[in-house]
Scaffold this motif. Structure first.
Motif, PDB file in Angstrom:
ATOM      1  N   THR A   9      -1.795  -8.871  -5.108  1.00 43.11           N
ATOM      2  CA  THR A   9      -3.108  -8.231  -5.205  1.00 43.11           C
ATOM      3  C   THR A   9      -3.429  -7.844  -6.658  1.00 43.11           C
ATOM      4  O   THR A   9      -2.529  -7.740  -7.493  1.00 43.11           O
ATOM      5  CB  THR A   9      -3.118  -6.959  -4.340  1.00 43.11           C
ATOM      6  N   ASN A  11      -4.143  -5.034  -8.061  1.00 45.77           N
ATOM      7  CA  ASN A  11      -3.491  -3.842  -8.620  1.00 45.77           C
ATOM      8  C   ASN A  11      -2.083  -4.156  -9.121  1.00 45.77           C
ATOM      9  O   ASN A  11      -1.621  -3.559 -10.102  1.00 45.77           O
ATOM     10  CB  ASN A  11      -3.450  -2.723  -7.569  1.00 45.77           C
ATOM     11  N   LYS A  14      -2.203  -6.412 -12.502  1.00 41.81           N
ATOM     12  CA  LYS A  14      -2.352  -5.649 -13.763  1.00 41.81           C
ATOM     13  C   LYS A  14      -0.989  -5.446 -14.435  1.00 41.81           C
ATOM     14  O   LYS A  14      -0.844  -5.575 -15.646  1.00 41.81           O
ATOM     15  CB  LYS A  14      -2.881  -4.226 -13.482  1.00 41.81           C
ATOM     16  N   VAL A  33       2.853  -6.304   2.390  1.00 44.32           N
ATOM     17  CA  VAL A  33       2.021  -5.208   2.927  1.00 44.32           C
ATOM     18  C   VAL A  33       1.359  -5.617   4.242  1.00 44.32           C
ATOM     19  O   VAL A  33       1.046  -4.768   5.076  1.00 44.32           O
ATOM     20  CB  VAL A  33       0.960  -4.719   1.902  1.00 44.32           C
ATOM     21  N   GLN A  38       5.438  -1.619   3.339  1.00 38.34           N
ATOM     22  CA  GLN A  38       5.186  -0.451   2.473  1.00 38.34           C
ATOM     23  C   GLN A  38       5.432   0.867   3.200  1.00 38.34           C
ATOM     24  O   GLN A  38       5.459   1.929   2.569  1.00 38.34           O
ATOM     25  CB  GLN A  38       3.752  -0.509   1.902  1.00 38.34           C
ATOM     26  N   PHE A  39       5.583   0.826   4.525  1.00 39.24           N
ATOM     27  CA  PHE A  39       5.817   2.060   5.289  1.00 39.24           C
ATOM     28  C   PHE A  39       7.306   2.310   5.548  1.00 39.24           C
ATOM     29  O   PHE A  39       7.662   3.296   6.185  1.00 39.24           O
ATOM     30  CB  PHE A  39       5.030   2.021   6.611  1.00 39.24           C
ATOM     31  N   ALA A  50       2.611   5.124  -0.140  1.00 40.92           N
ATOM     32  CA  ALA A  50       2.913   3.869   0.576  1.00 40.92           C
ATOM     33  C   ALA A  50       2.042   2.695   0.137  1.00 40.92           C
ATOM     34  O   ALA A  50       1.458   1.995   0.968  1.00 40.92           O
ATOM     35  CB  ALA A  50       2.800   4.087   2.093  1.00 40.92           C
ATOM     36  N   LYS A  51       1.945   2.497  -1.170  1.00 43.59           N
ATOM     37  CA  LYS A  51       1.179   1.338  -1.677  1.00 43.59           C
ATOM     38  C   LYS A  51       1.896   0.731  -2.879  1.00 43.59           C
ATOM     39  O   LYS A  51       2.577   1.453  -3.627  1.00 43.59           O
ATOM     40  CB  LYS A  51      -0.237   1.758  -2.085  1.00 43.59           C
ATOM     41  N   VAL A  52       1.731  -0.571  -3.046  1.00 35.38           N
ATOM     42  CA  VAL A  52       2.164  -1.219  -4.276  1.00 35.38           C
ATOM     43  C   VAL A  52       1.009  -1.180  -5.275  1.00 35.38           C
ATOM     44  O   VAL A  52      -0.150  -1.063  -4.837  1.00 35.38           O
ATOM     45  CB  VAL A  52       2.588  -2.689  -4.004  1.00 35.38           C
ATOM     46  N   PRO A  53       1.304  -1.237  -6.573  1.00 37.46           N
ATOM     47  CA  PRO A  53       2.598  -1.438  -7.211  1.00 37.46           C
ATOM     48  C   PRO A  53       3.386  -0.141  -7.389  1.00 37.46           C
ATOM     49  O   PRO A  53       2.800   0.942  -7.472  1.00 37.46           O
ATOM     50  CB  PRO A  53       2.206  -1.978  -8.599  1.00 37.46           C
ATOM     51  N   GLU A  69       1.004   4.180  -8.813  1.00 38.31           N
ATOM     52  CA  GLU A  69      -0.397   4.113  -9.270  1.00 38.31           C
ATOM     53  C   GLU A  69      -0.463   3.197 -10.505  1.00 38.31           C
ATOM     54  O   GLU A  69       0.096   3.503 -11.566  1.00 38.31           O
ATOM     55  CB  GLU A  69      -1.003   5.485  -9.593  1.00 38.31           C
ATOM     56  N   SER A  70      -1.238   2.122 -10.341  1.00 32.76           N
ATOM     57  CA  SER A  70      -1.213   1.071 -11.358  1.00 32.76           C
ATOM     58  C   SER A  70      -1.601   1.560 -12.756  1.00 32.76           C
ATOM     59  O   SER A  70      -0.993   1.137 -13.751  1.00 32.76           O
ATOM     60  CB  SER A  70      -2.099  -0.100 -10.932  1.00 32.76           C
ATOM     61  N   ILE A 230      -3.079  -3.240   9.311  1.00 32.82           N
ATOM     62  CA  ILE A 230      -3.323  -2.722   7.953  1.00 32.82           C
ATOM     63  C   ILE A 230      -4.695  -2.059   7.844  1.00 32.82           C
ATOM     64  O   ILE A 230      -4.852  -1.083   7.113  1.00 32.82           O
ATOM     65  CB  ILE A 230      -3.131  -3.820   6.891  1.00 32.82           C
TER      66      ILE A 230
HETATM   67  N1  LIG Z   1      -4.867   3.241  -6.630  1.00 33.09           N
HETATM   68  C1  LIG Z   1      -3.730   2.420  -6.289  1.00 33.09           C
HETATM   69  C2  LIG Z   1      -4.125   1.429  -5.236  1.00 33.09           C
HETATM   70  C3  LIG Z   1      -2.916   0.680  -4.697  1.00 33.09           C
HETATM   71  C4  LIG Z   1      -3.283  -0.201  -3.523  1.00 33.09           C
HETATM   72  O1  LIG Z   1      -4.360  -0.077  -2.918  1.00 33.09           O
HETATM   73  N2  LIG Z   1      -2.372  -1.101  -3.193  1.00 33.09           N
HETATM   74  C5  LIG Z   1      -2.610  -2.013  -2.073  1.00 33.09           C
HETATM   75  C6  LIG Z   1      -2.417  -3.420  -2.542  1.00 33.09           C
HETATM   76  S1  LIG Z   1      -3.593  -3.724  -3.870  1.00 33.09           S
HETATM   77  C7  LIG Z   1      -1.609  -1.719  -0.969  1.00 33.09           C
HETATM   78  O2  LIG Z   1      -0.458  -1.443  -1.227  1.00 33.09           O
HETATM   79  N3  LIG Z   1      -2.082  -1.782   0.269  1.00 33.09           N
HETATM   80  C8  LIG Z   1      -1.262  -1.545   1.422  1.00 33.09           C
HETATM   81  C9  LIG Z   1      -1.834  -0.490   2.321  1.00 33.09           C
HETATM   82  O3  LIG Z   1      -2.925   0.017   2.037  1.00 33.09           O
HETATM   83  O4  LIG Z   1      -1.183  -0.168   3.319  1.00 33.09           O
HETATM   84  C10 LIG Z   1      -3.217   1.733  -7.559  1.00 33.09           C
HETATM   85  O5  LIG Z   1      -4.045   1.466  -8.437  1.00 33.09           O
HETATM   86  O6  LIG Z   1      -2.003   1.482  -7.656  1.00 33.09           O
END
Ligand SMILES: N[C@@H](CCC(=O)N[C@@H](CS)C(=O)NCC(=O)O)C(=O)O
Length: 240
Positions: A9, A11, A14, A33, A38-39, A50-53, A69-70, A230
């Protein structure tokens, strides 16, 4: 070694671009994901959101450093390397404010636009119109900024460009035929188009895109049940 917990993705892209630009060695730790990886408890210990990166720098002086947080990760890498972010003065805050603009505005608007365009079941005319209008507005903001300066932070390529480029890349690749304003080369926004070419011409960015595409082959795509999970729709929806 630096570990980058990653999916395919913008994020995550980057951070891939930044690591390659900076010549820092790293490995991808793919997190699917769509399958809900991620959970997992081990991952949530790294990022409670619970989000990448997520980046783990195992080589940091003083012991491993974990950052989520990216944009926070971009700032970490810039400060570790002493590159991609001026150390002080107005130029530092020019770059920081545009990086935060991306995180608070451009990224989320792209995300919502993409959701209603590609994933929401049923018809959502109001939501689609709202996010298309907002995204167009934000492309206008970007165009006007880049009419004033070659890069988002000003004279120099910085983390602000690294934060924004992957969203323009992704939207252009996926949706430019239906929405010409998203075309990275659109005549509607010549300054964005010129900025895009300047970024893309950097060897680090070009190689970073290749690394990002390698990651794609490491991760499976989503099936309908994954999409329900998701996006909290269907059998997974919250029902109060
Ligand atoms: N604000 C966060 C956003 C991170 C984000 O939304 N990651 C998404 C992939 S781009 C993710 O892990 N989604 C899985 C989910 O929402 O469960 C950042 O910039 O790192």
């Amino acid at each position: 070694m630096i570990d980058l917990y990653a999916s395919t993705t913008p994020n995550v892209m980057k951070i891939t671009l930044a690591l390659v630009e900076l010549g820092l060695e790293f490995r991808f730790l793919p997190v699917n994901v769509w399958k809900g990886e991620q959970f997992a408890d081990d991952f949530v210990r790294l990022n409670p959101n619970a989000k990448v990166p997520v980046l783990v720098d195992n080589d940091a002086a003083g012991g491993p450093v974990t950052v989520f947080e990216s944009v926070a990760i971009l700032i970490y890498l810039a400060e570790k390397s002493g590159k991609l972010l001026p150390k002080s003065g107005p130029a530092r805050y020019d770059a920081l404010q545009w990086a935060v603009w991306q995180a608070a505005n451009f990224g989320p608007a792209n995300g919502q636009f993409n959701h209603f365009e590609n994933y929401a079941p049923g018809e959502h005319a109001y939501s689609k119109s709202r996010y298309t209008t907002e995204l167009k507005r934000l492309y206008g903001v970007l165009e006007r900024r880049l009419a004033d300066a070659p890069f988002l932070g000003g004279a120099e390529f910085s983390i602000a460009d690294l934060a924004t480029f992957p969203w323009v890349w992704s939207a252009s690749n996926r949706l430019k035929d239906k929405y010409p304003f998203l075309d990275k080369a659109s005549a509607e926004h010549p300054h964005i188009a010129a900025w895009y070419r300047r970024c893309e011409a950097r060897p680090g960015v070009a190689r970073g895109i290749e690394r990002h595409l390698e990651l794609k082959s490491m991760l499976a795509t989503a099936d309908p049940d994954d999409l329900d999970r998701i996006f909290g729709r269907g059998q997974y929806a919250y029902r109060g």
